[in-house]
Design a protein around this motif. Structure first.
Motif, short mmCIF file in Angstrom:
data_model
loop_
_atom_site.label_atom_id
_atom_site.label_comp_id
_atom_site.label_asym_id
_atom_site.label_seq_id
_atom_site.Cartn_x
_atom_site.Cartn_y
_atom_site.Cartn_z
N GLU A 143 -6.19 7.53 3.30
CA GLU A 143 -6.62 7.12 1.97
C GLU A 143 -8.09 6.71 2.01
O GLU A 143 -8.53 6.06 2.96
N ASP A 239 0.63 2.93 -2.95
CA ASP A 239 0.96 3.47 -1.62
C ASP A 239 1.14 2.35 -0.60
O ASP A 239 1.21 1.17 -0.95
N GLY A 240 1.20 2.71 0.65
CA GLY A 240 1.51 1.74 1.70
C GLY A 240 0.29 1.09 2.32
O GLY A 240 0.41 0.36 3.30
N ILE A 241 -0.91 1.38 1.80
CA ILE A 241 -2.12 0.88 2.43
C ILE A 241 -2.74 -0.22 1.57
O ILE A 241 -3.02 -0.01 0.40
N THR B 373 -1.37 3.12 9.45
CA THR B 373 -0.40 3.20 8.37
C THR B 373 -0.92 4.21 7.34
O THR B 373 -2.05 4.08 6.88
N LEU B 374 -0.10 5.19 7.03
CA LEU B 374 -0.54 6.22 6.10
C LEU B 374 -0.13 5.83 4.69
O LEU B 374 0.68 4.93 4.46
N ALA B 375 -0.71 6.55 3.73
CA ALA B 375 -0.49 6.20 2.33
C ALA B 375 0.99 6.23 1.97
O ALA B 375 1.46 5.39 1.19
N GLY B 377 3.38 5.39 3.77
CA GLY B 377 4.11 4.38 4.52
C GLY B 377 4.47 4.84 5.93
O GLY B 377 4.94 4.03 6.74
#
Lengths: 289, 477
Positions: A143, A239-241, B373-375, B377
């Protein structure tokens, strides 16, 4: 000097004449040429004294007949190394970023040189390998706040983010809490809504209320579904970031106080070739687009 | 015995030059045979050829330092495998211990390069300057043209042999036929000429001038070889119970009431280190047995049985002195221990050689970032993978990872991660190390905590396979 040479009755050999607490030693002479080897090494050391820097003075020193200087040798070697690097740096300066990536020779050189420049200039915040830290984005993930292709990365490095440079990337997230834009409970609702974007909401009612707050205050930059917007450097919220942490307390704090991270502009501090090498290196860390 | 310092009290003494007399006999023949075989091996081996296919050197034994390879017939050693060399050295050392505990200093007397080349140099010296008496006389003469000519001839011959020795040495490190032509046409590198010069100088000095002084002053082996010897080791011994009381003997005189030693000093004048074996075991004795040959000759002449000086054990000699019959004990704790050690090390090396794989895999985990950690997850780890292709063909390998169901592998090629598959295809050039940046991506629910044990597996053609264990890191659960 030996004082009392005696003849040992068992072996028939003479002693050395030395005595240590009653202990005597038999004399087993070395070959004479062995002694001459010692003299030869002494002569050699005199030669070294004369030829090379040896005797220190108060302000200067005896520099030796050969005029050798370790410092001068270092300067010469550094110059030789710089001369060796110059043609590569010239080629990198002239080549486009895409060409550098396509030419294996230049790519290898740029990645290696970029690694060194990164360690010297960037790793202080972004950590070695671009691992990132709280408040400093990871450069190895997939990202990007402002874009992850070669041109965008180079632009970020050159002009920085919210830096003093006139061409700097810039945007401003309001301080919703500190400036009294939103009430405390509205901020809380908005945070719940942000959590719901990545399916982590704990209070469905609050999230529903927060949707309205979000649509009115946040969606303009971060997008209706929280996908973010690169033109403004607005992060993806779905997202996860998370740059500042993804738990609710961290999100509330960001909404209330805002964080506008700053990256300096490097264009006046680094050679264009070095910025290109940094660009290629950062692009190769694992997230290049 | 005269004091070593000559009564002067000086700590230094001029070396007494040794003029060994020529001698023939059983041990001398063995020594000649050793000399011929060892010099033959030394000079011939670099010229043996071994076909390894195109692009590879065809020298049977070659240590290619710039190419970082050592070739020994069918074996090709990479720098990582230098433990084979350690193994060979251990075998050599233990073999030496075993031989010493059984046969005394046979290494020193027969096989040591110092002995072999000194023997060769003495032979040349004898051809040019004559035997002991002539040589001693020549050295005492004032310098004349004839003497000068002989000395010049001798040293020239020594230098020629030395140059051949140094020349053959470099053939073990560069292709012999090419190097041979280049050396004589002046095309070789400075390093080659330097090493030829170095080994020429050391051979000339050590075998021509220093001789027994190398054994007595420089070599550490005589100092600790006593640790391998015991009273049951065969050593060159003077059987004093038979020889004493020594004394001159005229033909026809009785042998009653006296020993067999006629005090002719034949054993002393043939000794290459200039000692008297009748003084007992000495550090200077290299165990060559030439004194036994000389004594046997004399015993034949005076009509007494041979073997007054012989390879015997100290236990046997003292037993015989008491009138008992000694016995040889080959199997002793130390010889059994050395023998077993030799077998074990040899077996380990043979197994290691037989199991030697054509491919090796090394996986280095990235130190920073520990994980990404990728977008979506997912978690990504980076590894540097090195594949050693020891074959002479281009090889395509398939890299997979065990322990992470659904893991996706990708190679970081020109900077962007393009493909994303369950395996990675790695192509490695012949006889080379391929280095790849590989990323592994896994779903967070597949991780077993912060560190998940995984194993990289590499498979190629012809059953080539290798694997290495490592970990896959992720955030705190």
């Amino acid at each position: 000097m030996p004082t009392k040479i005696e003849k040992d009755s068992v072996t028939g050999q003479n002693t050395t004449g030395h005595e240590w607490d009653g202990i005597k030693e038999l004399n087993t002479p070395l070959p004479t040429w062995w002694l001459y080897v010692l003299y030869a090494t002494v002569l050699w050391s005199i030669g070294q004294f004369v030829l090379y820097p040896s005797i220190p003075g108060v302000r200067t020193y005896f520099s030796g007949v050969l005029g050798y200087s370790a410092r001068e040798e270092l300067v010469q070697k550094m110059q030789a190394a710089a001369d060796q690097k110059a043609p590569f740096l010239d080629r990198i300066r002239q080549a486009s970023l895409a060409d550098i990536r396509k030419t294996p020779e230049l790519l290898g050189y740029a990645v290696a040189g970029g690694r060194v420049a990164f360690a010297e200039n960037c790793a202080g915040c972004h950590q070695s390998g671009g691992a990132g830290a709280k408040g400093y984005p990871s450069l190895a993930d997939d990202e990007w706040l402002w874009g992850g292709n070669l041109a965008e990365i180079e632009r970020t490095i050159r002009y920085g983010i919210r830096s003093a440079h006139p061409d700097s990337r810039t945007s401003l997230m309001p301080r919703f809490g500190l400036d009294g834009v939103l009430e405390r409970d509205k901020i809380d609702d908005a945070a719940e809504f942000v959590l719901s974007l990545s399916n982590r909401a704990t209070n469905a009612d609050a999230a529903k209320r927060g949707a309205t707050v979000y649509a009115e205050n946040c969606a303009a930059c971060h997008g209706n579904a929280g996908a973010g917007q690169r033109e403004l450097g607005a992060p993806n919220l779905a997202d996860g970031i998370w740059i500042y942490g993804g738990d609710k307390a961290s999100i509330v704090k960001v909404i209330a106080e805002s964080r506008n991270g700053v990256m300096p502009a490097w264009t006046d501090r680094l050679d264009p070739a070095v910025i290109k090498m940094l660009t290629v290196y950062v692009h190769a860390l694992g997230g290049g687009e | 015995m005269a004091p070593l310092d000559g009564g002067t009290g000086s700590f230094y003494a001029t070396r007494a030059k040794v003029y060994p007399r020529a001698v023939g006999g059983f041990y001398r023949r063995i020594k000649w045979a050793f000399l011929a075989v060892l010099l033959g091996i030394y000079y011939i081996v670099p010229w043996l050829r071994w076909d390894r296919g195109p692009g590879a050197p065809d020298q049977a034994v070659l240590i290619d330092l710039p190419g970082r390879r050592a070739y020994f017939l069918w074996i090709e050693i990479w720098p990582q495998e230098v433990y084979y060399l350690s193994g060979l050295l251990i075998l050599g050392a233990v073999g030496l211990f075993l031989a010493t505990s059984l046969l005394g200093r046979v290494w020193c007397g027969y096989a040591c390069p110092q002995t072999v080349w000194t023997d060769l140099f003495m032979w040349v010296e004898r051809l040019i300057e004559g035997d002991r008496v002539q040589r001693m006389r020549l050295d005492q003469q004032p310098l004349t043209t004839a003497k000068g000519a002989r000395k010049v001839a001798k040293h020239s011959a020594w230098l020629l042999i030395s140059a051949a020795t140094g020349g053959a040495w470099v053939f073990y490190f560069i292709d012999a036929p090419t190097a041979f032509a280049e050396i004589f046409s002046g095309q070789s590198s400075v390093e080659v000429y330097f090493f030829i010069g170095l080994f020429t100088a050391t051979t000339y000095l050590l075998a021509g001038w220093a001789r027994e002084q190398v054994c007595t002053y420089m070599c550490p082996w005589p100092r600790f070889q006593a640790a391998m010897l015991d009273v049951h080791s065969l050593v060159v011994t003077y059987r004093d119970y038979r020889g004493e009381k020594r004394g001159k003997h005229k033909q026809g005189e009785t042998w009653e009431g006296r020993g067999d030693c006629v005090d002719c000093r034949a054993c002393v004048v043939v000794c290459p280190t200039g000692i008297d074996i009748r003084d007992g075991q000495q550090l200077e004795c290299i165990g060559c047995g030439l004194c036994a040959d000389a004594c046997d000759e004399i015993m034949d002449r005076v009509g007494r049985p041979r073997g007054l000086i012989a390879f015997d054990t100290l236990a046997n000699v003292s037993a015989a002195g008491r009138g008992e019959t000694g016995r040889y004990r080959v199997l002793r704790p130390r010889t059994i221990a050395y023998g077993l050690l030799l077998l074990v090390v040899g077996a380990v090396m043979a197994v290691a050689l037989a199991m030697r794989a054509d491919v090796e895999l090394t996986v280095l985990r990235d130190r920073s970032p520990l994980f990404v950690t990728l977008a979506d997850g997912a978690i990504r780890n980076g590894y540097t993978v090195k594949v050693l292709n020891k074959t002479r063909q281009l090889q395509a390998y398939r890299l997979t990872v065990d322990g992470l169901p659904g893991a996706r592998l990708a190679i970081v090629g020109d900077g962007s991660i393009t493909d994303d598959q369950a395996h990675a295809s790695l192509e490695v050039k012949p006889d080379a190390v391929g280095t790849f940046r590989v990323t592994v991506r896994a779903e967070r629910r597949q991780l077993a905590g912060e560190a998940t044990d995984v194993r990289f597996r590499l498979e190629g053609d012809n059953d080539a396979r290798a694997s290495q264990a490592t970990v896959f890191l992720g955030p705190k659960p």
